[in-house]
Scaffold this active site. Structure first.
Site, short mmCIF file in Angstrom:
data_model
loop_
_atom_site.label_atom_id
_atom_site.label_comp_id
_atom_site.label_asym_id
_atom_site.label_seq_id
_atom_site.Cartn_x
_atom_site.Cartn_y
_atom_site.Cartn_z
N LYS A 1 0.78 -1.28 -0.11
CA LYS A 1 0.01 -0.01 -0.10
C LYS A 1 0.87 1.14 -0.06
CE LYS A 1 -4.48 -1.32 2.33
NZ LYS A 1 -5.03 -0.95 3.34
N GLU B 1 -7.25 -5.79 -0.88
CA GLU B 1 -8.28 -5.75 0.36
C GLU B 1 -9.72 -5.98 -0.05
OE1 GLU B 1 -6.99 -2.62 3.24
OE2 GLU B 1 -9.08 -2.26 3.48
N ARG C 1 -7.77 -9.06 4.14
CA ARG C 1 -7.01 -7.95 4.34
C ARG C 1 -7.52 -6.70 5.35
NH1 ARG C 1 -2.12 -5.20 0.68
NH2 ARG C 1 -1.38 -3.83 2.23
N ASN D 1 -6.93 -3.44 9.32
CA ASN D 1 -7.48 -2.39 9.65
C ASN D 1 -7.98 -2.17 11.07
OD1 ASN D 1 -6.73 -1.11 7.50
ND2 ASN D 1 -8.57 -1.90 6.46
N1 NAD Z 1 1.45 1.67 3.63
C1 NAD Z 1 1.07 0.95 4.66
O1 NAD Z 1 0.42 -0.33 4.54
C2 NAD Z 1 0.87 1.56 6.11
C3 NAD Z 1 0.79 1.00 7.13
C4 NAD Z 1 0.83 1.62 8.42
C5 NAD Z 1 1.10 2.77 8.56
N2 NAD Z 1 1.39 3.40 7.51
C6 NAD Z 1 1.96 4.79 7.46
O2 NAD Z 1 3.15 5.03 7.98
C7 NAD Z 1 3.19 6.33 8.54
C8 NAD Z 1 3.85 6.35 9.90
O3 NAD Z 1 5.00 5.82 9.93
P1 NAD Z 1 6.25 5.79 11.07
O4 NAD Z 1 5.44 5.33 12.13
O5 NAD Z 1 7.35 4.79 10.54
O6 NAD Z 1 6.52 7.19 11.00
P2 NAD Z 1 7.34 8.37 10.24
O7 NAD Z 1 7.61 7.74 9.06
O8 NAD Z 1 6.74 9.69 10.39
O9 NAD Z 1 8.85 8.20 11.30
C9 NAD Z 1 8.64 8.80 12.61
C10 NAD Z 1 9.62 9.53 12.91
O10 NAD Z 1 10.81 8.96 13.28
C11 NAD Z 1 12.16 9.06 12.73
N3 NAD Z 1 12.92 8.20 12.33
C12 NAD Z 1 12.71 7.23 11.46
N4 NAD Z 1 13.51 6.09 11.54
C13 NAD Z 1 14.45 6.58 12.57
C14 NAD Z 1 15.43 5.94 13.31
N5 NAD Z 1 15.71 4.49 12.82
N6 NAD Z 1 16.13 6.57 14.17
C15 NAD Z 1 15.62 7.73 14.46
N7 NAD Z 1 14.77 8.36 14.00
C16 NAD Z 1 14.17 7.60 13.09
C17 NAD Z 1 11.47 10.02 11.57
O11 NAD Z 1 12.42 10.97 10.99
C18 NAD Z 1 10.26 10.49 11.95
O12 NAD Z 1 10.40 11.79 12.64
C19 NAD Z 1 2.07 6.78 8.66
O13 NAD Z 1 1.74 7.83 7.48
C20 NAD Z 1 0.79 5.64 8.08
O14 NAD Z 1 -0.14 6.01 7.47
C21 NAD Z 1 1.40 2.88 6.16
#
Ligand code: NAD
Length: 379
Positions: free
Chosen positions: A153, A247, A251, A255
């Protein structure tokens, strides 16, 4: 030994097949497993701004340059602002312009290296530039390692809601390096555990017991617990998306808690100071359990045990845990209708019928839902 575990993601009609490699040295893993894919190619490495903030970007660039020198490829680097509020049309357009201005071609490879925001944005860009260019994900947050990098996704947020514009686009591979978790801020790490716990709630009671028994070791990232839970989570997700990529059926259970979570995130305008995605999912799952007991689908005892597990991972479980949220049942319900999970005007909710099992409900009437939401708000 840099790869500990490997999972194959392959669907029934074999329209996609790739591996998730879990290890502790992503650059070696990349070189060893993708040299044919990368040889002589233009490689666009789109990296999360944390590398820059933690002054790790020079090493990152050096690592990639070493590989490219050996393989005769050419690298282009681009830094991404990684907050959810930046996962939008503007940033997508800037990224596409960068890629196009460096003359990408159909044989090029795009690599995302960062959290879910980076992965979703880069995955989306890869799927539409030149109508699709190969993409490899190197997720660096726990949440992106166990969830967003697997399953294909991609997407961006709009003012109308979260992830409403995007594609299904499977990567060439996913490289998970557990060393990235060492620099991850604690809040982000805990948020990742929300998605790990989710898999146990919806699919695997044994995994639930494993989490319950080993909370402290897992939170401290002790080996082999952390590798095990990443492996277990990816395996469950891979199984589900292999059966139902787009989905149309099973799938949807992934959610669980997300209809609530997306509504909360939209209400606070994706402000990460107030709430991050995994925290929203944690509260959303607690709400889903409460609604499940309200509708006599799940016993109060099991729901309590699950909500307790969320709390033991230091995650929020109540609406009042969201800083500065102004909420009414009407507002919340309106946000539910913005979610993709609405069919024929009915809100689709994923609920629990016991630990390790979830079901899709599209017949919850609005009166029941409003009454329940009022109870939640006044909790
Ligand atoms: N595509 C999908 O199936 C799917 C599933 C779940 C979530 N998402 C999406 O994922 C996003 C959330 O992802 P996330 O939680 O990874 O957040 P993010 O990508 O915003 O990262 C969170 C923070 O951590 C920092 N960061 C990343 N890796 C790091 C590391 N190793 N060390 C230090 N800092 C680090 C980033 O710079 C950021 O400030 C949302 O947009 C959500 O909608 C997508």
């Amino acid at each position: 030994m840099t790869v500990f575990k490997k999972i194959s993601v392959i669907n029934e009609n074999k329209s996609f097949k790739y591996s998730i490699l879990i290890g502790n040295n992503f650059i070696q893993t990349l070189e060893k497993n993708f040299s044919k894919t990368l040889k002589g190619k233009k490689i666009y490495i789109i990296y999360d701004e944390f590398f820059y903030k933690l002054q790790l970007h020079e090493n990152l660039i050096k690592d990639f340059e070493k590989v490219s020198t050996k393989l005769g490829s050419e690298n282009f680097f681009f830094k991404i602002k990684s907050k959810d509020k930046f996962k939008n049309f503007d940033k997508l357009s800037i990224l596409l312009n960068f890629i196009l201005s460096h003359k990408i071609n159909r044989d090029s490879i795009i690599i995302s290296i960062g959290g879910g925001v980076t992965g979703d944005l880069v995955g989306f860009a890869s799927s539409i530039v030149l109508r699709g260019v190969k993409c490899i994900h190197i997720p660096t947050t726990l949440l992106s390692q166990v969830d967003s990098s697997v399953g294909g996704k991609t997407g961006i947020n709009t003012k109308h809601g979260k992830n409403l514009v995007g594609t299904f686009y499977q990567p060439e591979g996913v490289l998970i390096d557990i060393n990235f978790l060492k620099t991850l801020p604690e809040r982000e790490l805990l948020a990742g555990f929300a998605e790990v716990i989710k898999y146990s709630f919806i699919y695997d009671k044994k995994f639930f017991s494993y989490l319950e028994r080993n909370i402290e070791s897992i939170k401290k990232l002790k080996s082999p617990y952390i590798e095990n839970i990443i492996f277990q989570s990816c395996q469950i997700k891979a199984k589900i998306v292999s059966i139902d990529e787009k989905e149309q059926g099973i799938r949807a259970i992934l959610n669980f808690g997300h209809t609530f979570a997306h509504a909360f995130e939209n209400l606070i305008n994706y402000d990460s100071k107030k709430l991050i995605h995994g925290e929203a999912v944690a509260i959303g799952m607690a709400c889903a359990f409460k609604l499940s007991t309200h509708m006599n689908l799940c016993s109060k005892k099991e729901a309590r045990r699950c909500i307790e597990l969320i709390s033991k991972f230091n995650l929020p479980t109540k609406l009042k845990d969201i800083k500065g949220i102004k909420i009414s049942s009407k507002k919340l319900l309106d946000k539910f209708y913005l979610d993709k999970k609405v069919k024929n005007g009915k809100i689709i909710l994923i609920l629990s019928n016991g630990i390790g099992s979830a079901l899709v409900k599209n017949d919850v009437d609005e009166i029941t839902l409003k009454k329940f939401l009022n109870e939640l708000i006044n909790e």
